[in-house]
Design a protein around this motif. Structure first.
Motif, PDB file in Angstrom:
ATOM      1  N   MET A  33      -2.982  10.905   4.358  1.00 11.42           N
ATOM      2  CA  MET A  33      -2.573  11.046   5.608  1.00 11.42           C
ATOM      3  C   MET A  33      -3.405  10.284   6.816  1.00 11.42           C
ATOM      4  N   ASN A  34      -4.694  10.157   6.436  1.00  8.63           N
ATOM      5  CA  ASN A  34      -5.159   9.416   7.507  1.00  8.63           C
ATOM      6  C   ASN A  34      -5.424   8.019   7.517  1.00  8.63           C
ATOM      7  N   LEU A  35      -5.155   7.566   6.144  1.00 14.79           N
ATOM      8  CA  LEU A  35      -4.808   6.236   6.016  1.00 14.79           C
ATOM      9  C   LEU A  35      -3.335   5.793   6.570  1.00 14.79           C
ATOM     10  N   LEU A  36      -2.199   6.602   6.327  1.00  4.52           N
ATOM     11  CA  LEU A  36      -1.067   6.341   6.823  1.00  4.52           C
ATOM     12  C   LEU A  36      -0.958   6.434   8.448  1.00  4.52           C
ATOM     13  N   THR A  37      -1.836   7.378   8.852  1.00  5.38           N
ATOM     14  CA  THR A  37      -1.805   7.561  10.416  1.00  5.38           C
ATOM     15  C   THR A  37      -2.656   6.286  11.163  1.00  5.38           C
ATOM     16  N   ARG A  38      -3.540   5.705  10.322  1.00  6.78           N
ATOM     17  CA  ARG A  38      -4.108   4.441  10.927  1.00  6.78           C
ATOM     18  C   ARG A  38      -3.174   3.558  10.742  1.00  6.78           C
ATOM     19  N   TYR A  39      -2.408   3.303   9.642  1.00  5.33           N
ATOM     20  CA  TYR A  39      -1.550   2.029   9.473  1.00  5.33           C
ATOM     21  C   TYR A  39      -0.209   2.364  10.484  1.00  5.33           C
ATOM     22  N   ARG A  40       0.222   3.489  10.873  1.00  4.77           N
ATOM     23  CA  ARG A  40       1.289   3.732  11.851  1.00  4.77           C
ATOM     24  C   ARG A  40       0.940   3.349  13.187  1.00  4.77           C
ATOM     25  N   ARG A  41      -0.458   3.432  13.558  1.00  6.87           N
ATOM     26  CA  ARG A  41      -0.901   2.880  14.952  1.00  6.87           C
ATOM     27  C   ARG A  41      -0.996   1.497  14.944  1.00  6.87           C
ATOM     28  N   ILE A  42      -1.365   0.796  13.873  1.00  6.20           N
ATOM     29  CA  ILE A  42      -1.159  -0.723  13.498  1.00  6.20           C
ATOM     30  C   ILE A  42       0.120  -1.102  13.831  1.00  6.20           C
ATOM     31  N   MET A  78       6.626   5.294   6.370  1.00  8.26           N
ATOM     32  CA  MET A  78       5.468   5.932   6.096  1.00  8.26           C
ATOM     33  C   MET A  78       5.657   7.384   6.619  1.00  8.26           C
ATOM     34  N   ILE A  79       6.405   7.728   7.510  1.00  9.17           N
ATOM     35  CA  ILE A  79       6.853   9.227   7.722  1.00  9.17           C
ATOM     36  C   ILE A  79       7.326   9.838   6.692  1.00  9.17           C
ATOM     37  N   GLN A  80       8.024   9.119   5.929  1.00 13.85           N
ATOM     38  CA  GLN A  80       8.800   9.867   4.849  1.00 13.85           C
ATOM     39  C   GLN A  80       7.616  10.122   3.692  1.00 13.85           C
ATOM     40  N   ILE A  81       6.618   9.253   3.567  1.00  9.90           N
ATOM     41  CA  ILE A  81       5.632   9.427   2.512  1.00  9.90           C
ATOM     42  C   ILE A  81       4.952  10.765   3.064  1.00  9.90           C
ATOM     43  N   MET A  82       4.385  10.694   4.325  1.00  6.21           N
ATOM     44  CA  MET A  82       3.760  11.694   4.990  1.00  6.21           C
ATOM     45  C   MET A  82       4.397  13.095   4.916  1.00  6.21           C
ATOM     46  N   GLU A  83       5.519  13.133   5.132  1.00  6.44           N
ATOM     47  CA  GLU A  83       6.523  14.434   4.935  1.00  6.44           C
ATOM     48  C   GLU A  83       6.450  14.837   3.275  1.00  6.44           C
ATOM     49  N   TRP A  84       6.728  13.995   2.653  1.00  2.00           N
ATOM     50  CA  TRP A  84       6.527  14.242   0.881  1.00  2.00           C
ATOM     51  C   TRP A  84       5.188  15.010   0.808  1.00  2.00           C
ATOM     52  N   LYS A  85       3.868  14.444   1.340  1.00  2.00           N
ATOM     53  CA  LYS A  85       2.910  14.967   0.772  1.00  2.00           C
ATOM     54  C   LYS A  85       2.725  16.357   1.421  1.00  2.00           C
ATOM     55  N   ARG A  86       3.069  16.426   2.684  1.00  2.00           N
ATOM     56  CA  ARG A  86       3.252  17.886   3.173  1.00  2.00           C
ATOM     57  C   ARG A  86       4.024  18.667   2.630  1.00  2.00           C
ATOM     58  N   GLN A  87       5.158  18.383   2.002  1.00  2.00           N
ATOM     59  CA  GLN A  87       6.109  19.206   1.323  1.00  2.00           C
ATOM     60  C   GLN A  87       5.232  19.638  -0.093  1.00  2.00           C
ATOM     61  N   THR A 125       1.060  -1.314  -0.081  1.00  2.00           N
ATOM     62  CA  THR A 125       0.007   0.167  -0.153  1.00  2.00           C
ATOM     63  C   THR A 125       0.781   1.154   0.001  1.00  2.00           C
ATOM     64  N   CYS A 126       1.898   1.326   0.918  1.00  2.00           N
ATOM     65  CA  CYS A 126       2.798   2.524   0.841  1.00  2.00           C
ATOM     66  C   CYS A 126       3.564   2.552  -0.567  1.00  2.00           C
ATOM     67  N   PHE A 127       3.853   1.615  -1.317  1.00  2.00           N
ATOM     68  CA  PHE A 127       4.619   1.543  -2.503  1.00  2.00           C
ATOM     69  C   PHE A 127       3.500   2.396  -3.394  1.00  2.00           C
ATOM     70  N   ARG A 128       2.245   1.784  -3.470  1.00  2.00           N
ATOM     71  CA  ARG A 128       1.193   2.557  -4.325  1.00  2.00           C
ATOM     72  C   ARG A 128       1.042   4.013  -3.878  1.00  2.00           C
ATOM     73  N   LEU A 129       1.114   4.217  -2.870  1.00  2.00           N
ATOM     74  CA  LEU A 129       0.798   5.729  -2.463  1.00  2.00           C
ATOM     75  C   LEU A 129       2.121   6.445  -2.956  1.00  2.00           C
ATOM     76  N   GLU A 130       3.183   6.199  -2.886  1.00  2.00           N
ATOM     77  CA  GLU A 130       4.455   6.847  -3.082  1.00  2.00           C
ATOM     78  C   GLU A 130       4.368   6.927  -4.751  1.00  2.00           C
ATOM     79  N   GLU A 131       3.833   5.876  -5.629  1.00  2.00           N
ATOM     80  CA  GLU A 131       3.585   5.956  -6.814  1.00  2.00           C
ATOM     81  C   GLU A 131       2.625   7.081  -7.172  1.00  2.00           C
ATOM     82  N   ALA A 132       1.758   7.189  -6.704  1.00  2.00           N
ATOM     83  CA  ALA A 132       0.369   8.043  -6.927  1.00  2.00           C
ATOM     84  C   ALA A 132       0.913   9.445  -6.791  1.00  2.00           C
TER      85      ALA A 132
END
Length: 293
Positions: A150-159, A214-223, A133-140
């Motif tokens: 962000m919401n999806l990755l936050t839930r995954y980080r809790r898992i 996941m943190i890197q993907i979230m930071e990329w989205k924030r950027q 899932t993270c690979f697909r998000l990064e490609e998108a």
């Protein structure tokens, strides 16, 4: 449910049956604490004189990522007893029947070790799904798709945080069993426990890496969001700058003093319009040359 082994058996019973069977036994205090539903559940093992008691947390690979099954176990040389919720019967049957049919010379202890190893496979599959899932998000995100991860990755980080605690507990449990303070396990079984501990350690390390990913993907989205915000603010700033001189002209001639010569001029309106157009065209040319537009 009872499965016969070559050197013993595996039994699956409910909490109620466990209370009836072991109430008043020498280890009832430890077992009663394990059977309490209101306590916090985590993987652990208690080594007694001639038996091992404990609990293992299992996340079925086909279940929801938040689903977990708490397996309380009792292990001696003749029997492995698993205590769990009757609603999880399908999971029990599939796991136990498959494990029991793989080898003919399984003892309860060997079956227990095989079961621990099998449970790790489900955790590995879940981590693989999260990783995909993270690979697909990064490609998108790389392709510029307008997604909100962000919401999806936050839930995954809790898992993953929950799994990290789980793996840490299983490493502690493996170390406790491998110490073999009651001489319960033979040398080969201790080696299996040490191998199991290394597998759990690798999964724990993989979980930490996946959380960082996941943190890197979230930071990329924030950027990307910050860049879009900066782009919007730049456009607003340029528009304001371009029309600021026109605002000054409008305010100047809006004073309507009696002796302003342009107000009575036949070509005053045309002159002001031409001046405004020249100013706007000059500003656009300047900003375009400076690559601001």
């Amino acid at each position: 449910m009872v499965v016969a082994l070559k050197e013993g058996q595996v039994s699956v019973i409910s909490v109620k049956e466990a209370r009836i069977r072991w109430s008043g036994s020498s280890f009832w205090y430890e077992m009663e604490n394990l059977l309490r539903k209101e306590r916090m559940h985590f993987s652990k093992a208690e080594v007694l004189v001639d038996m091992v008691l404990g609990e293992v947390i299992w996340h079925p690979s086909k279940g929801h990522d938040r689903q977990q099954i708490c397996i309380v176990f009792y292990l001696d040389k003749e029997e492995l007893v698993l205590v769990g919720d009757p609603t999880d019967g399908d999971h029990w049957k599939q796991k136990i029947n498959r494990l029991a049919g793989q080898e003919d010379d399984l003892s309860p202890v060997r079956f227990f070790l095989r079961m621990l190893d099998e449970l790790l496979k489900d955790d590995g599959k879940q981590l693989q799904r999260l990783e995909t899932t993270c690979f697909r998000l990064e490609e998108a995100l790389g392709e510029g798709e307008d997604i909100e991860p962000m919401n999806l990755l936050t839930r995954y980080r809790r898992i993953l945080l929950s799994k990290s605690f789980q793996f840490q507990q299983m490493m502690d449990m493996s170390d406790s069993l491998a110490d073999n303070v009651n001489d319960f396990f033979d040398d080969k079984e201790i080696q299996c426990l040490q191998t199991f501990g290394k597998k759990v350690e690798r999964l724990h390390h993989r979980t930490a890496m996946l959380r960082d990913y996941m943190i890197q993907i979230m930071e990329w989205k924030r950027q990307q969001m910050e860049q879009q915000k900066d782009k919007t603010m730049r456009i607003l700033t340029l528009v304001t700058t371009i029309f600021f001189p026109l605002t000054v002209i409008t305010g100047w001639y809006g004073m309507n003093f009696e002796h302003m010569p342009e107000l009575g001029s036949r070509y005053g309106y045309l002159l002001v319009a031409i001046v405004c157009l020249v100013i706007v065209a000059g500003e656009i040319f300047y900003f375009h040359r400076k690559k601001l537009l």
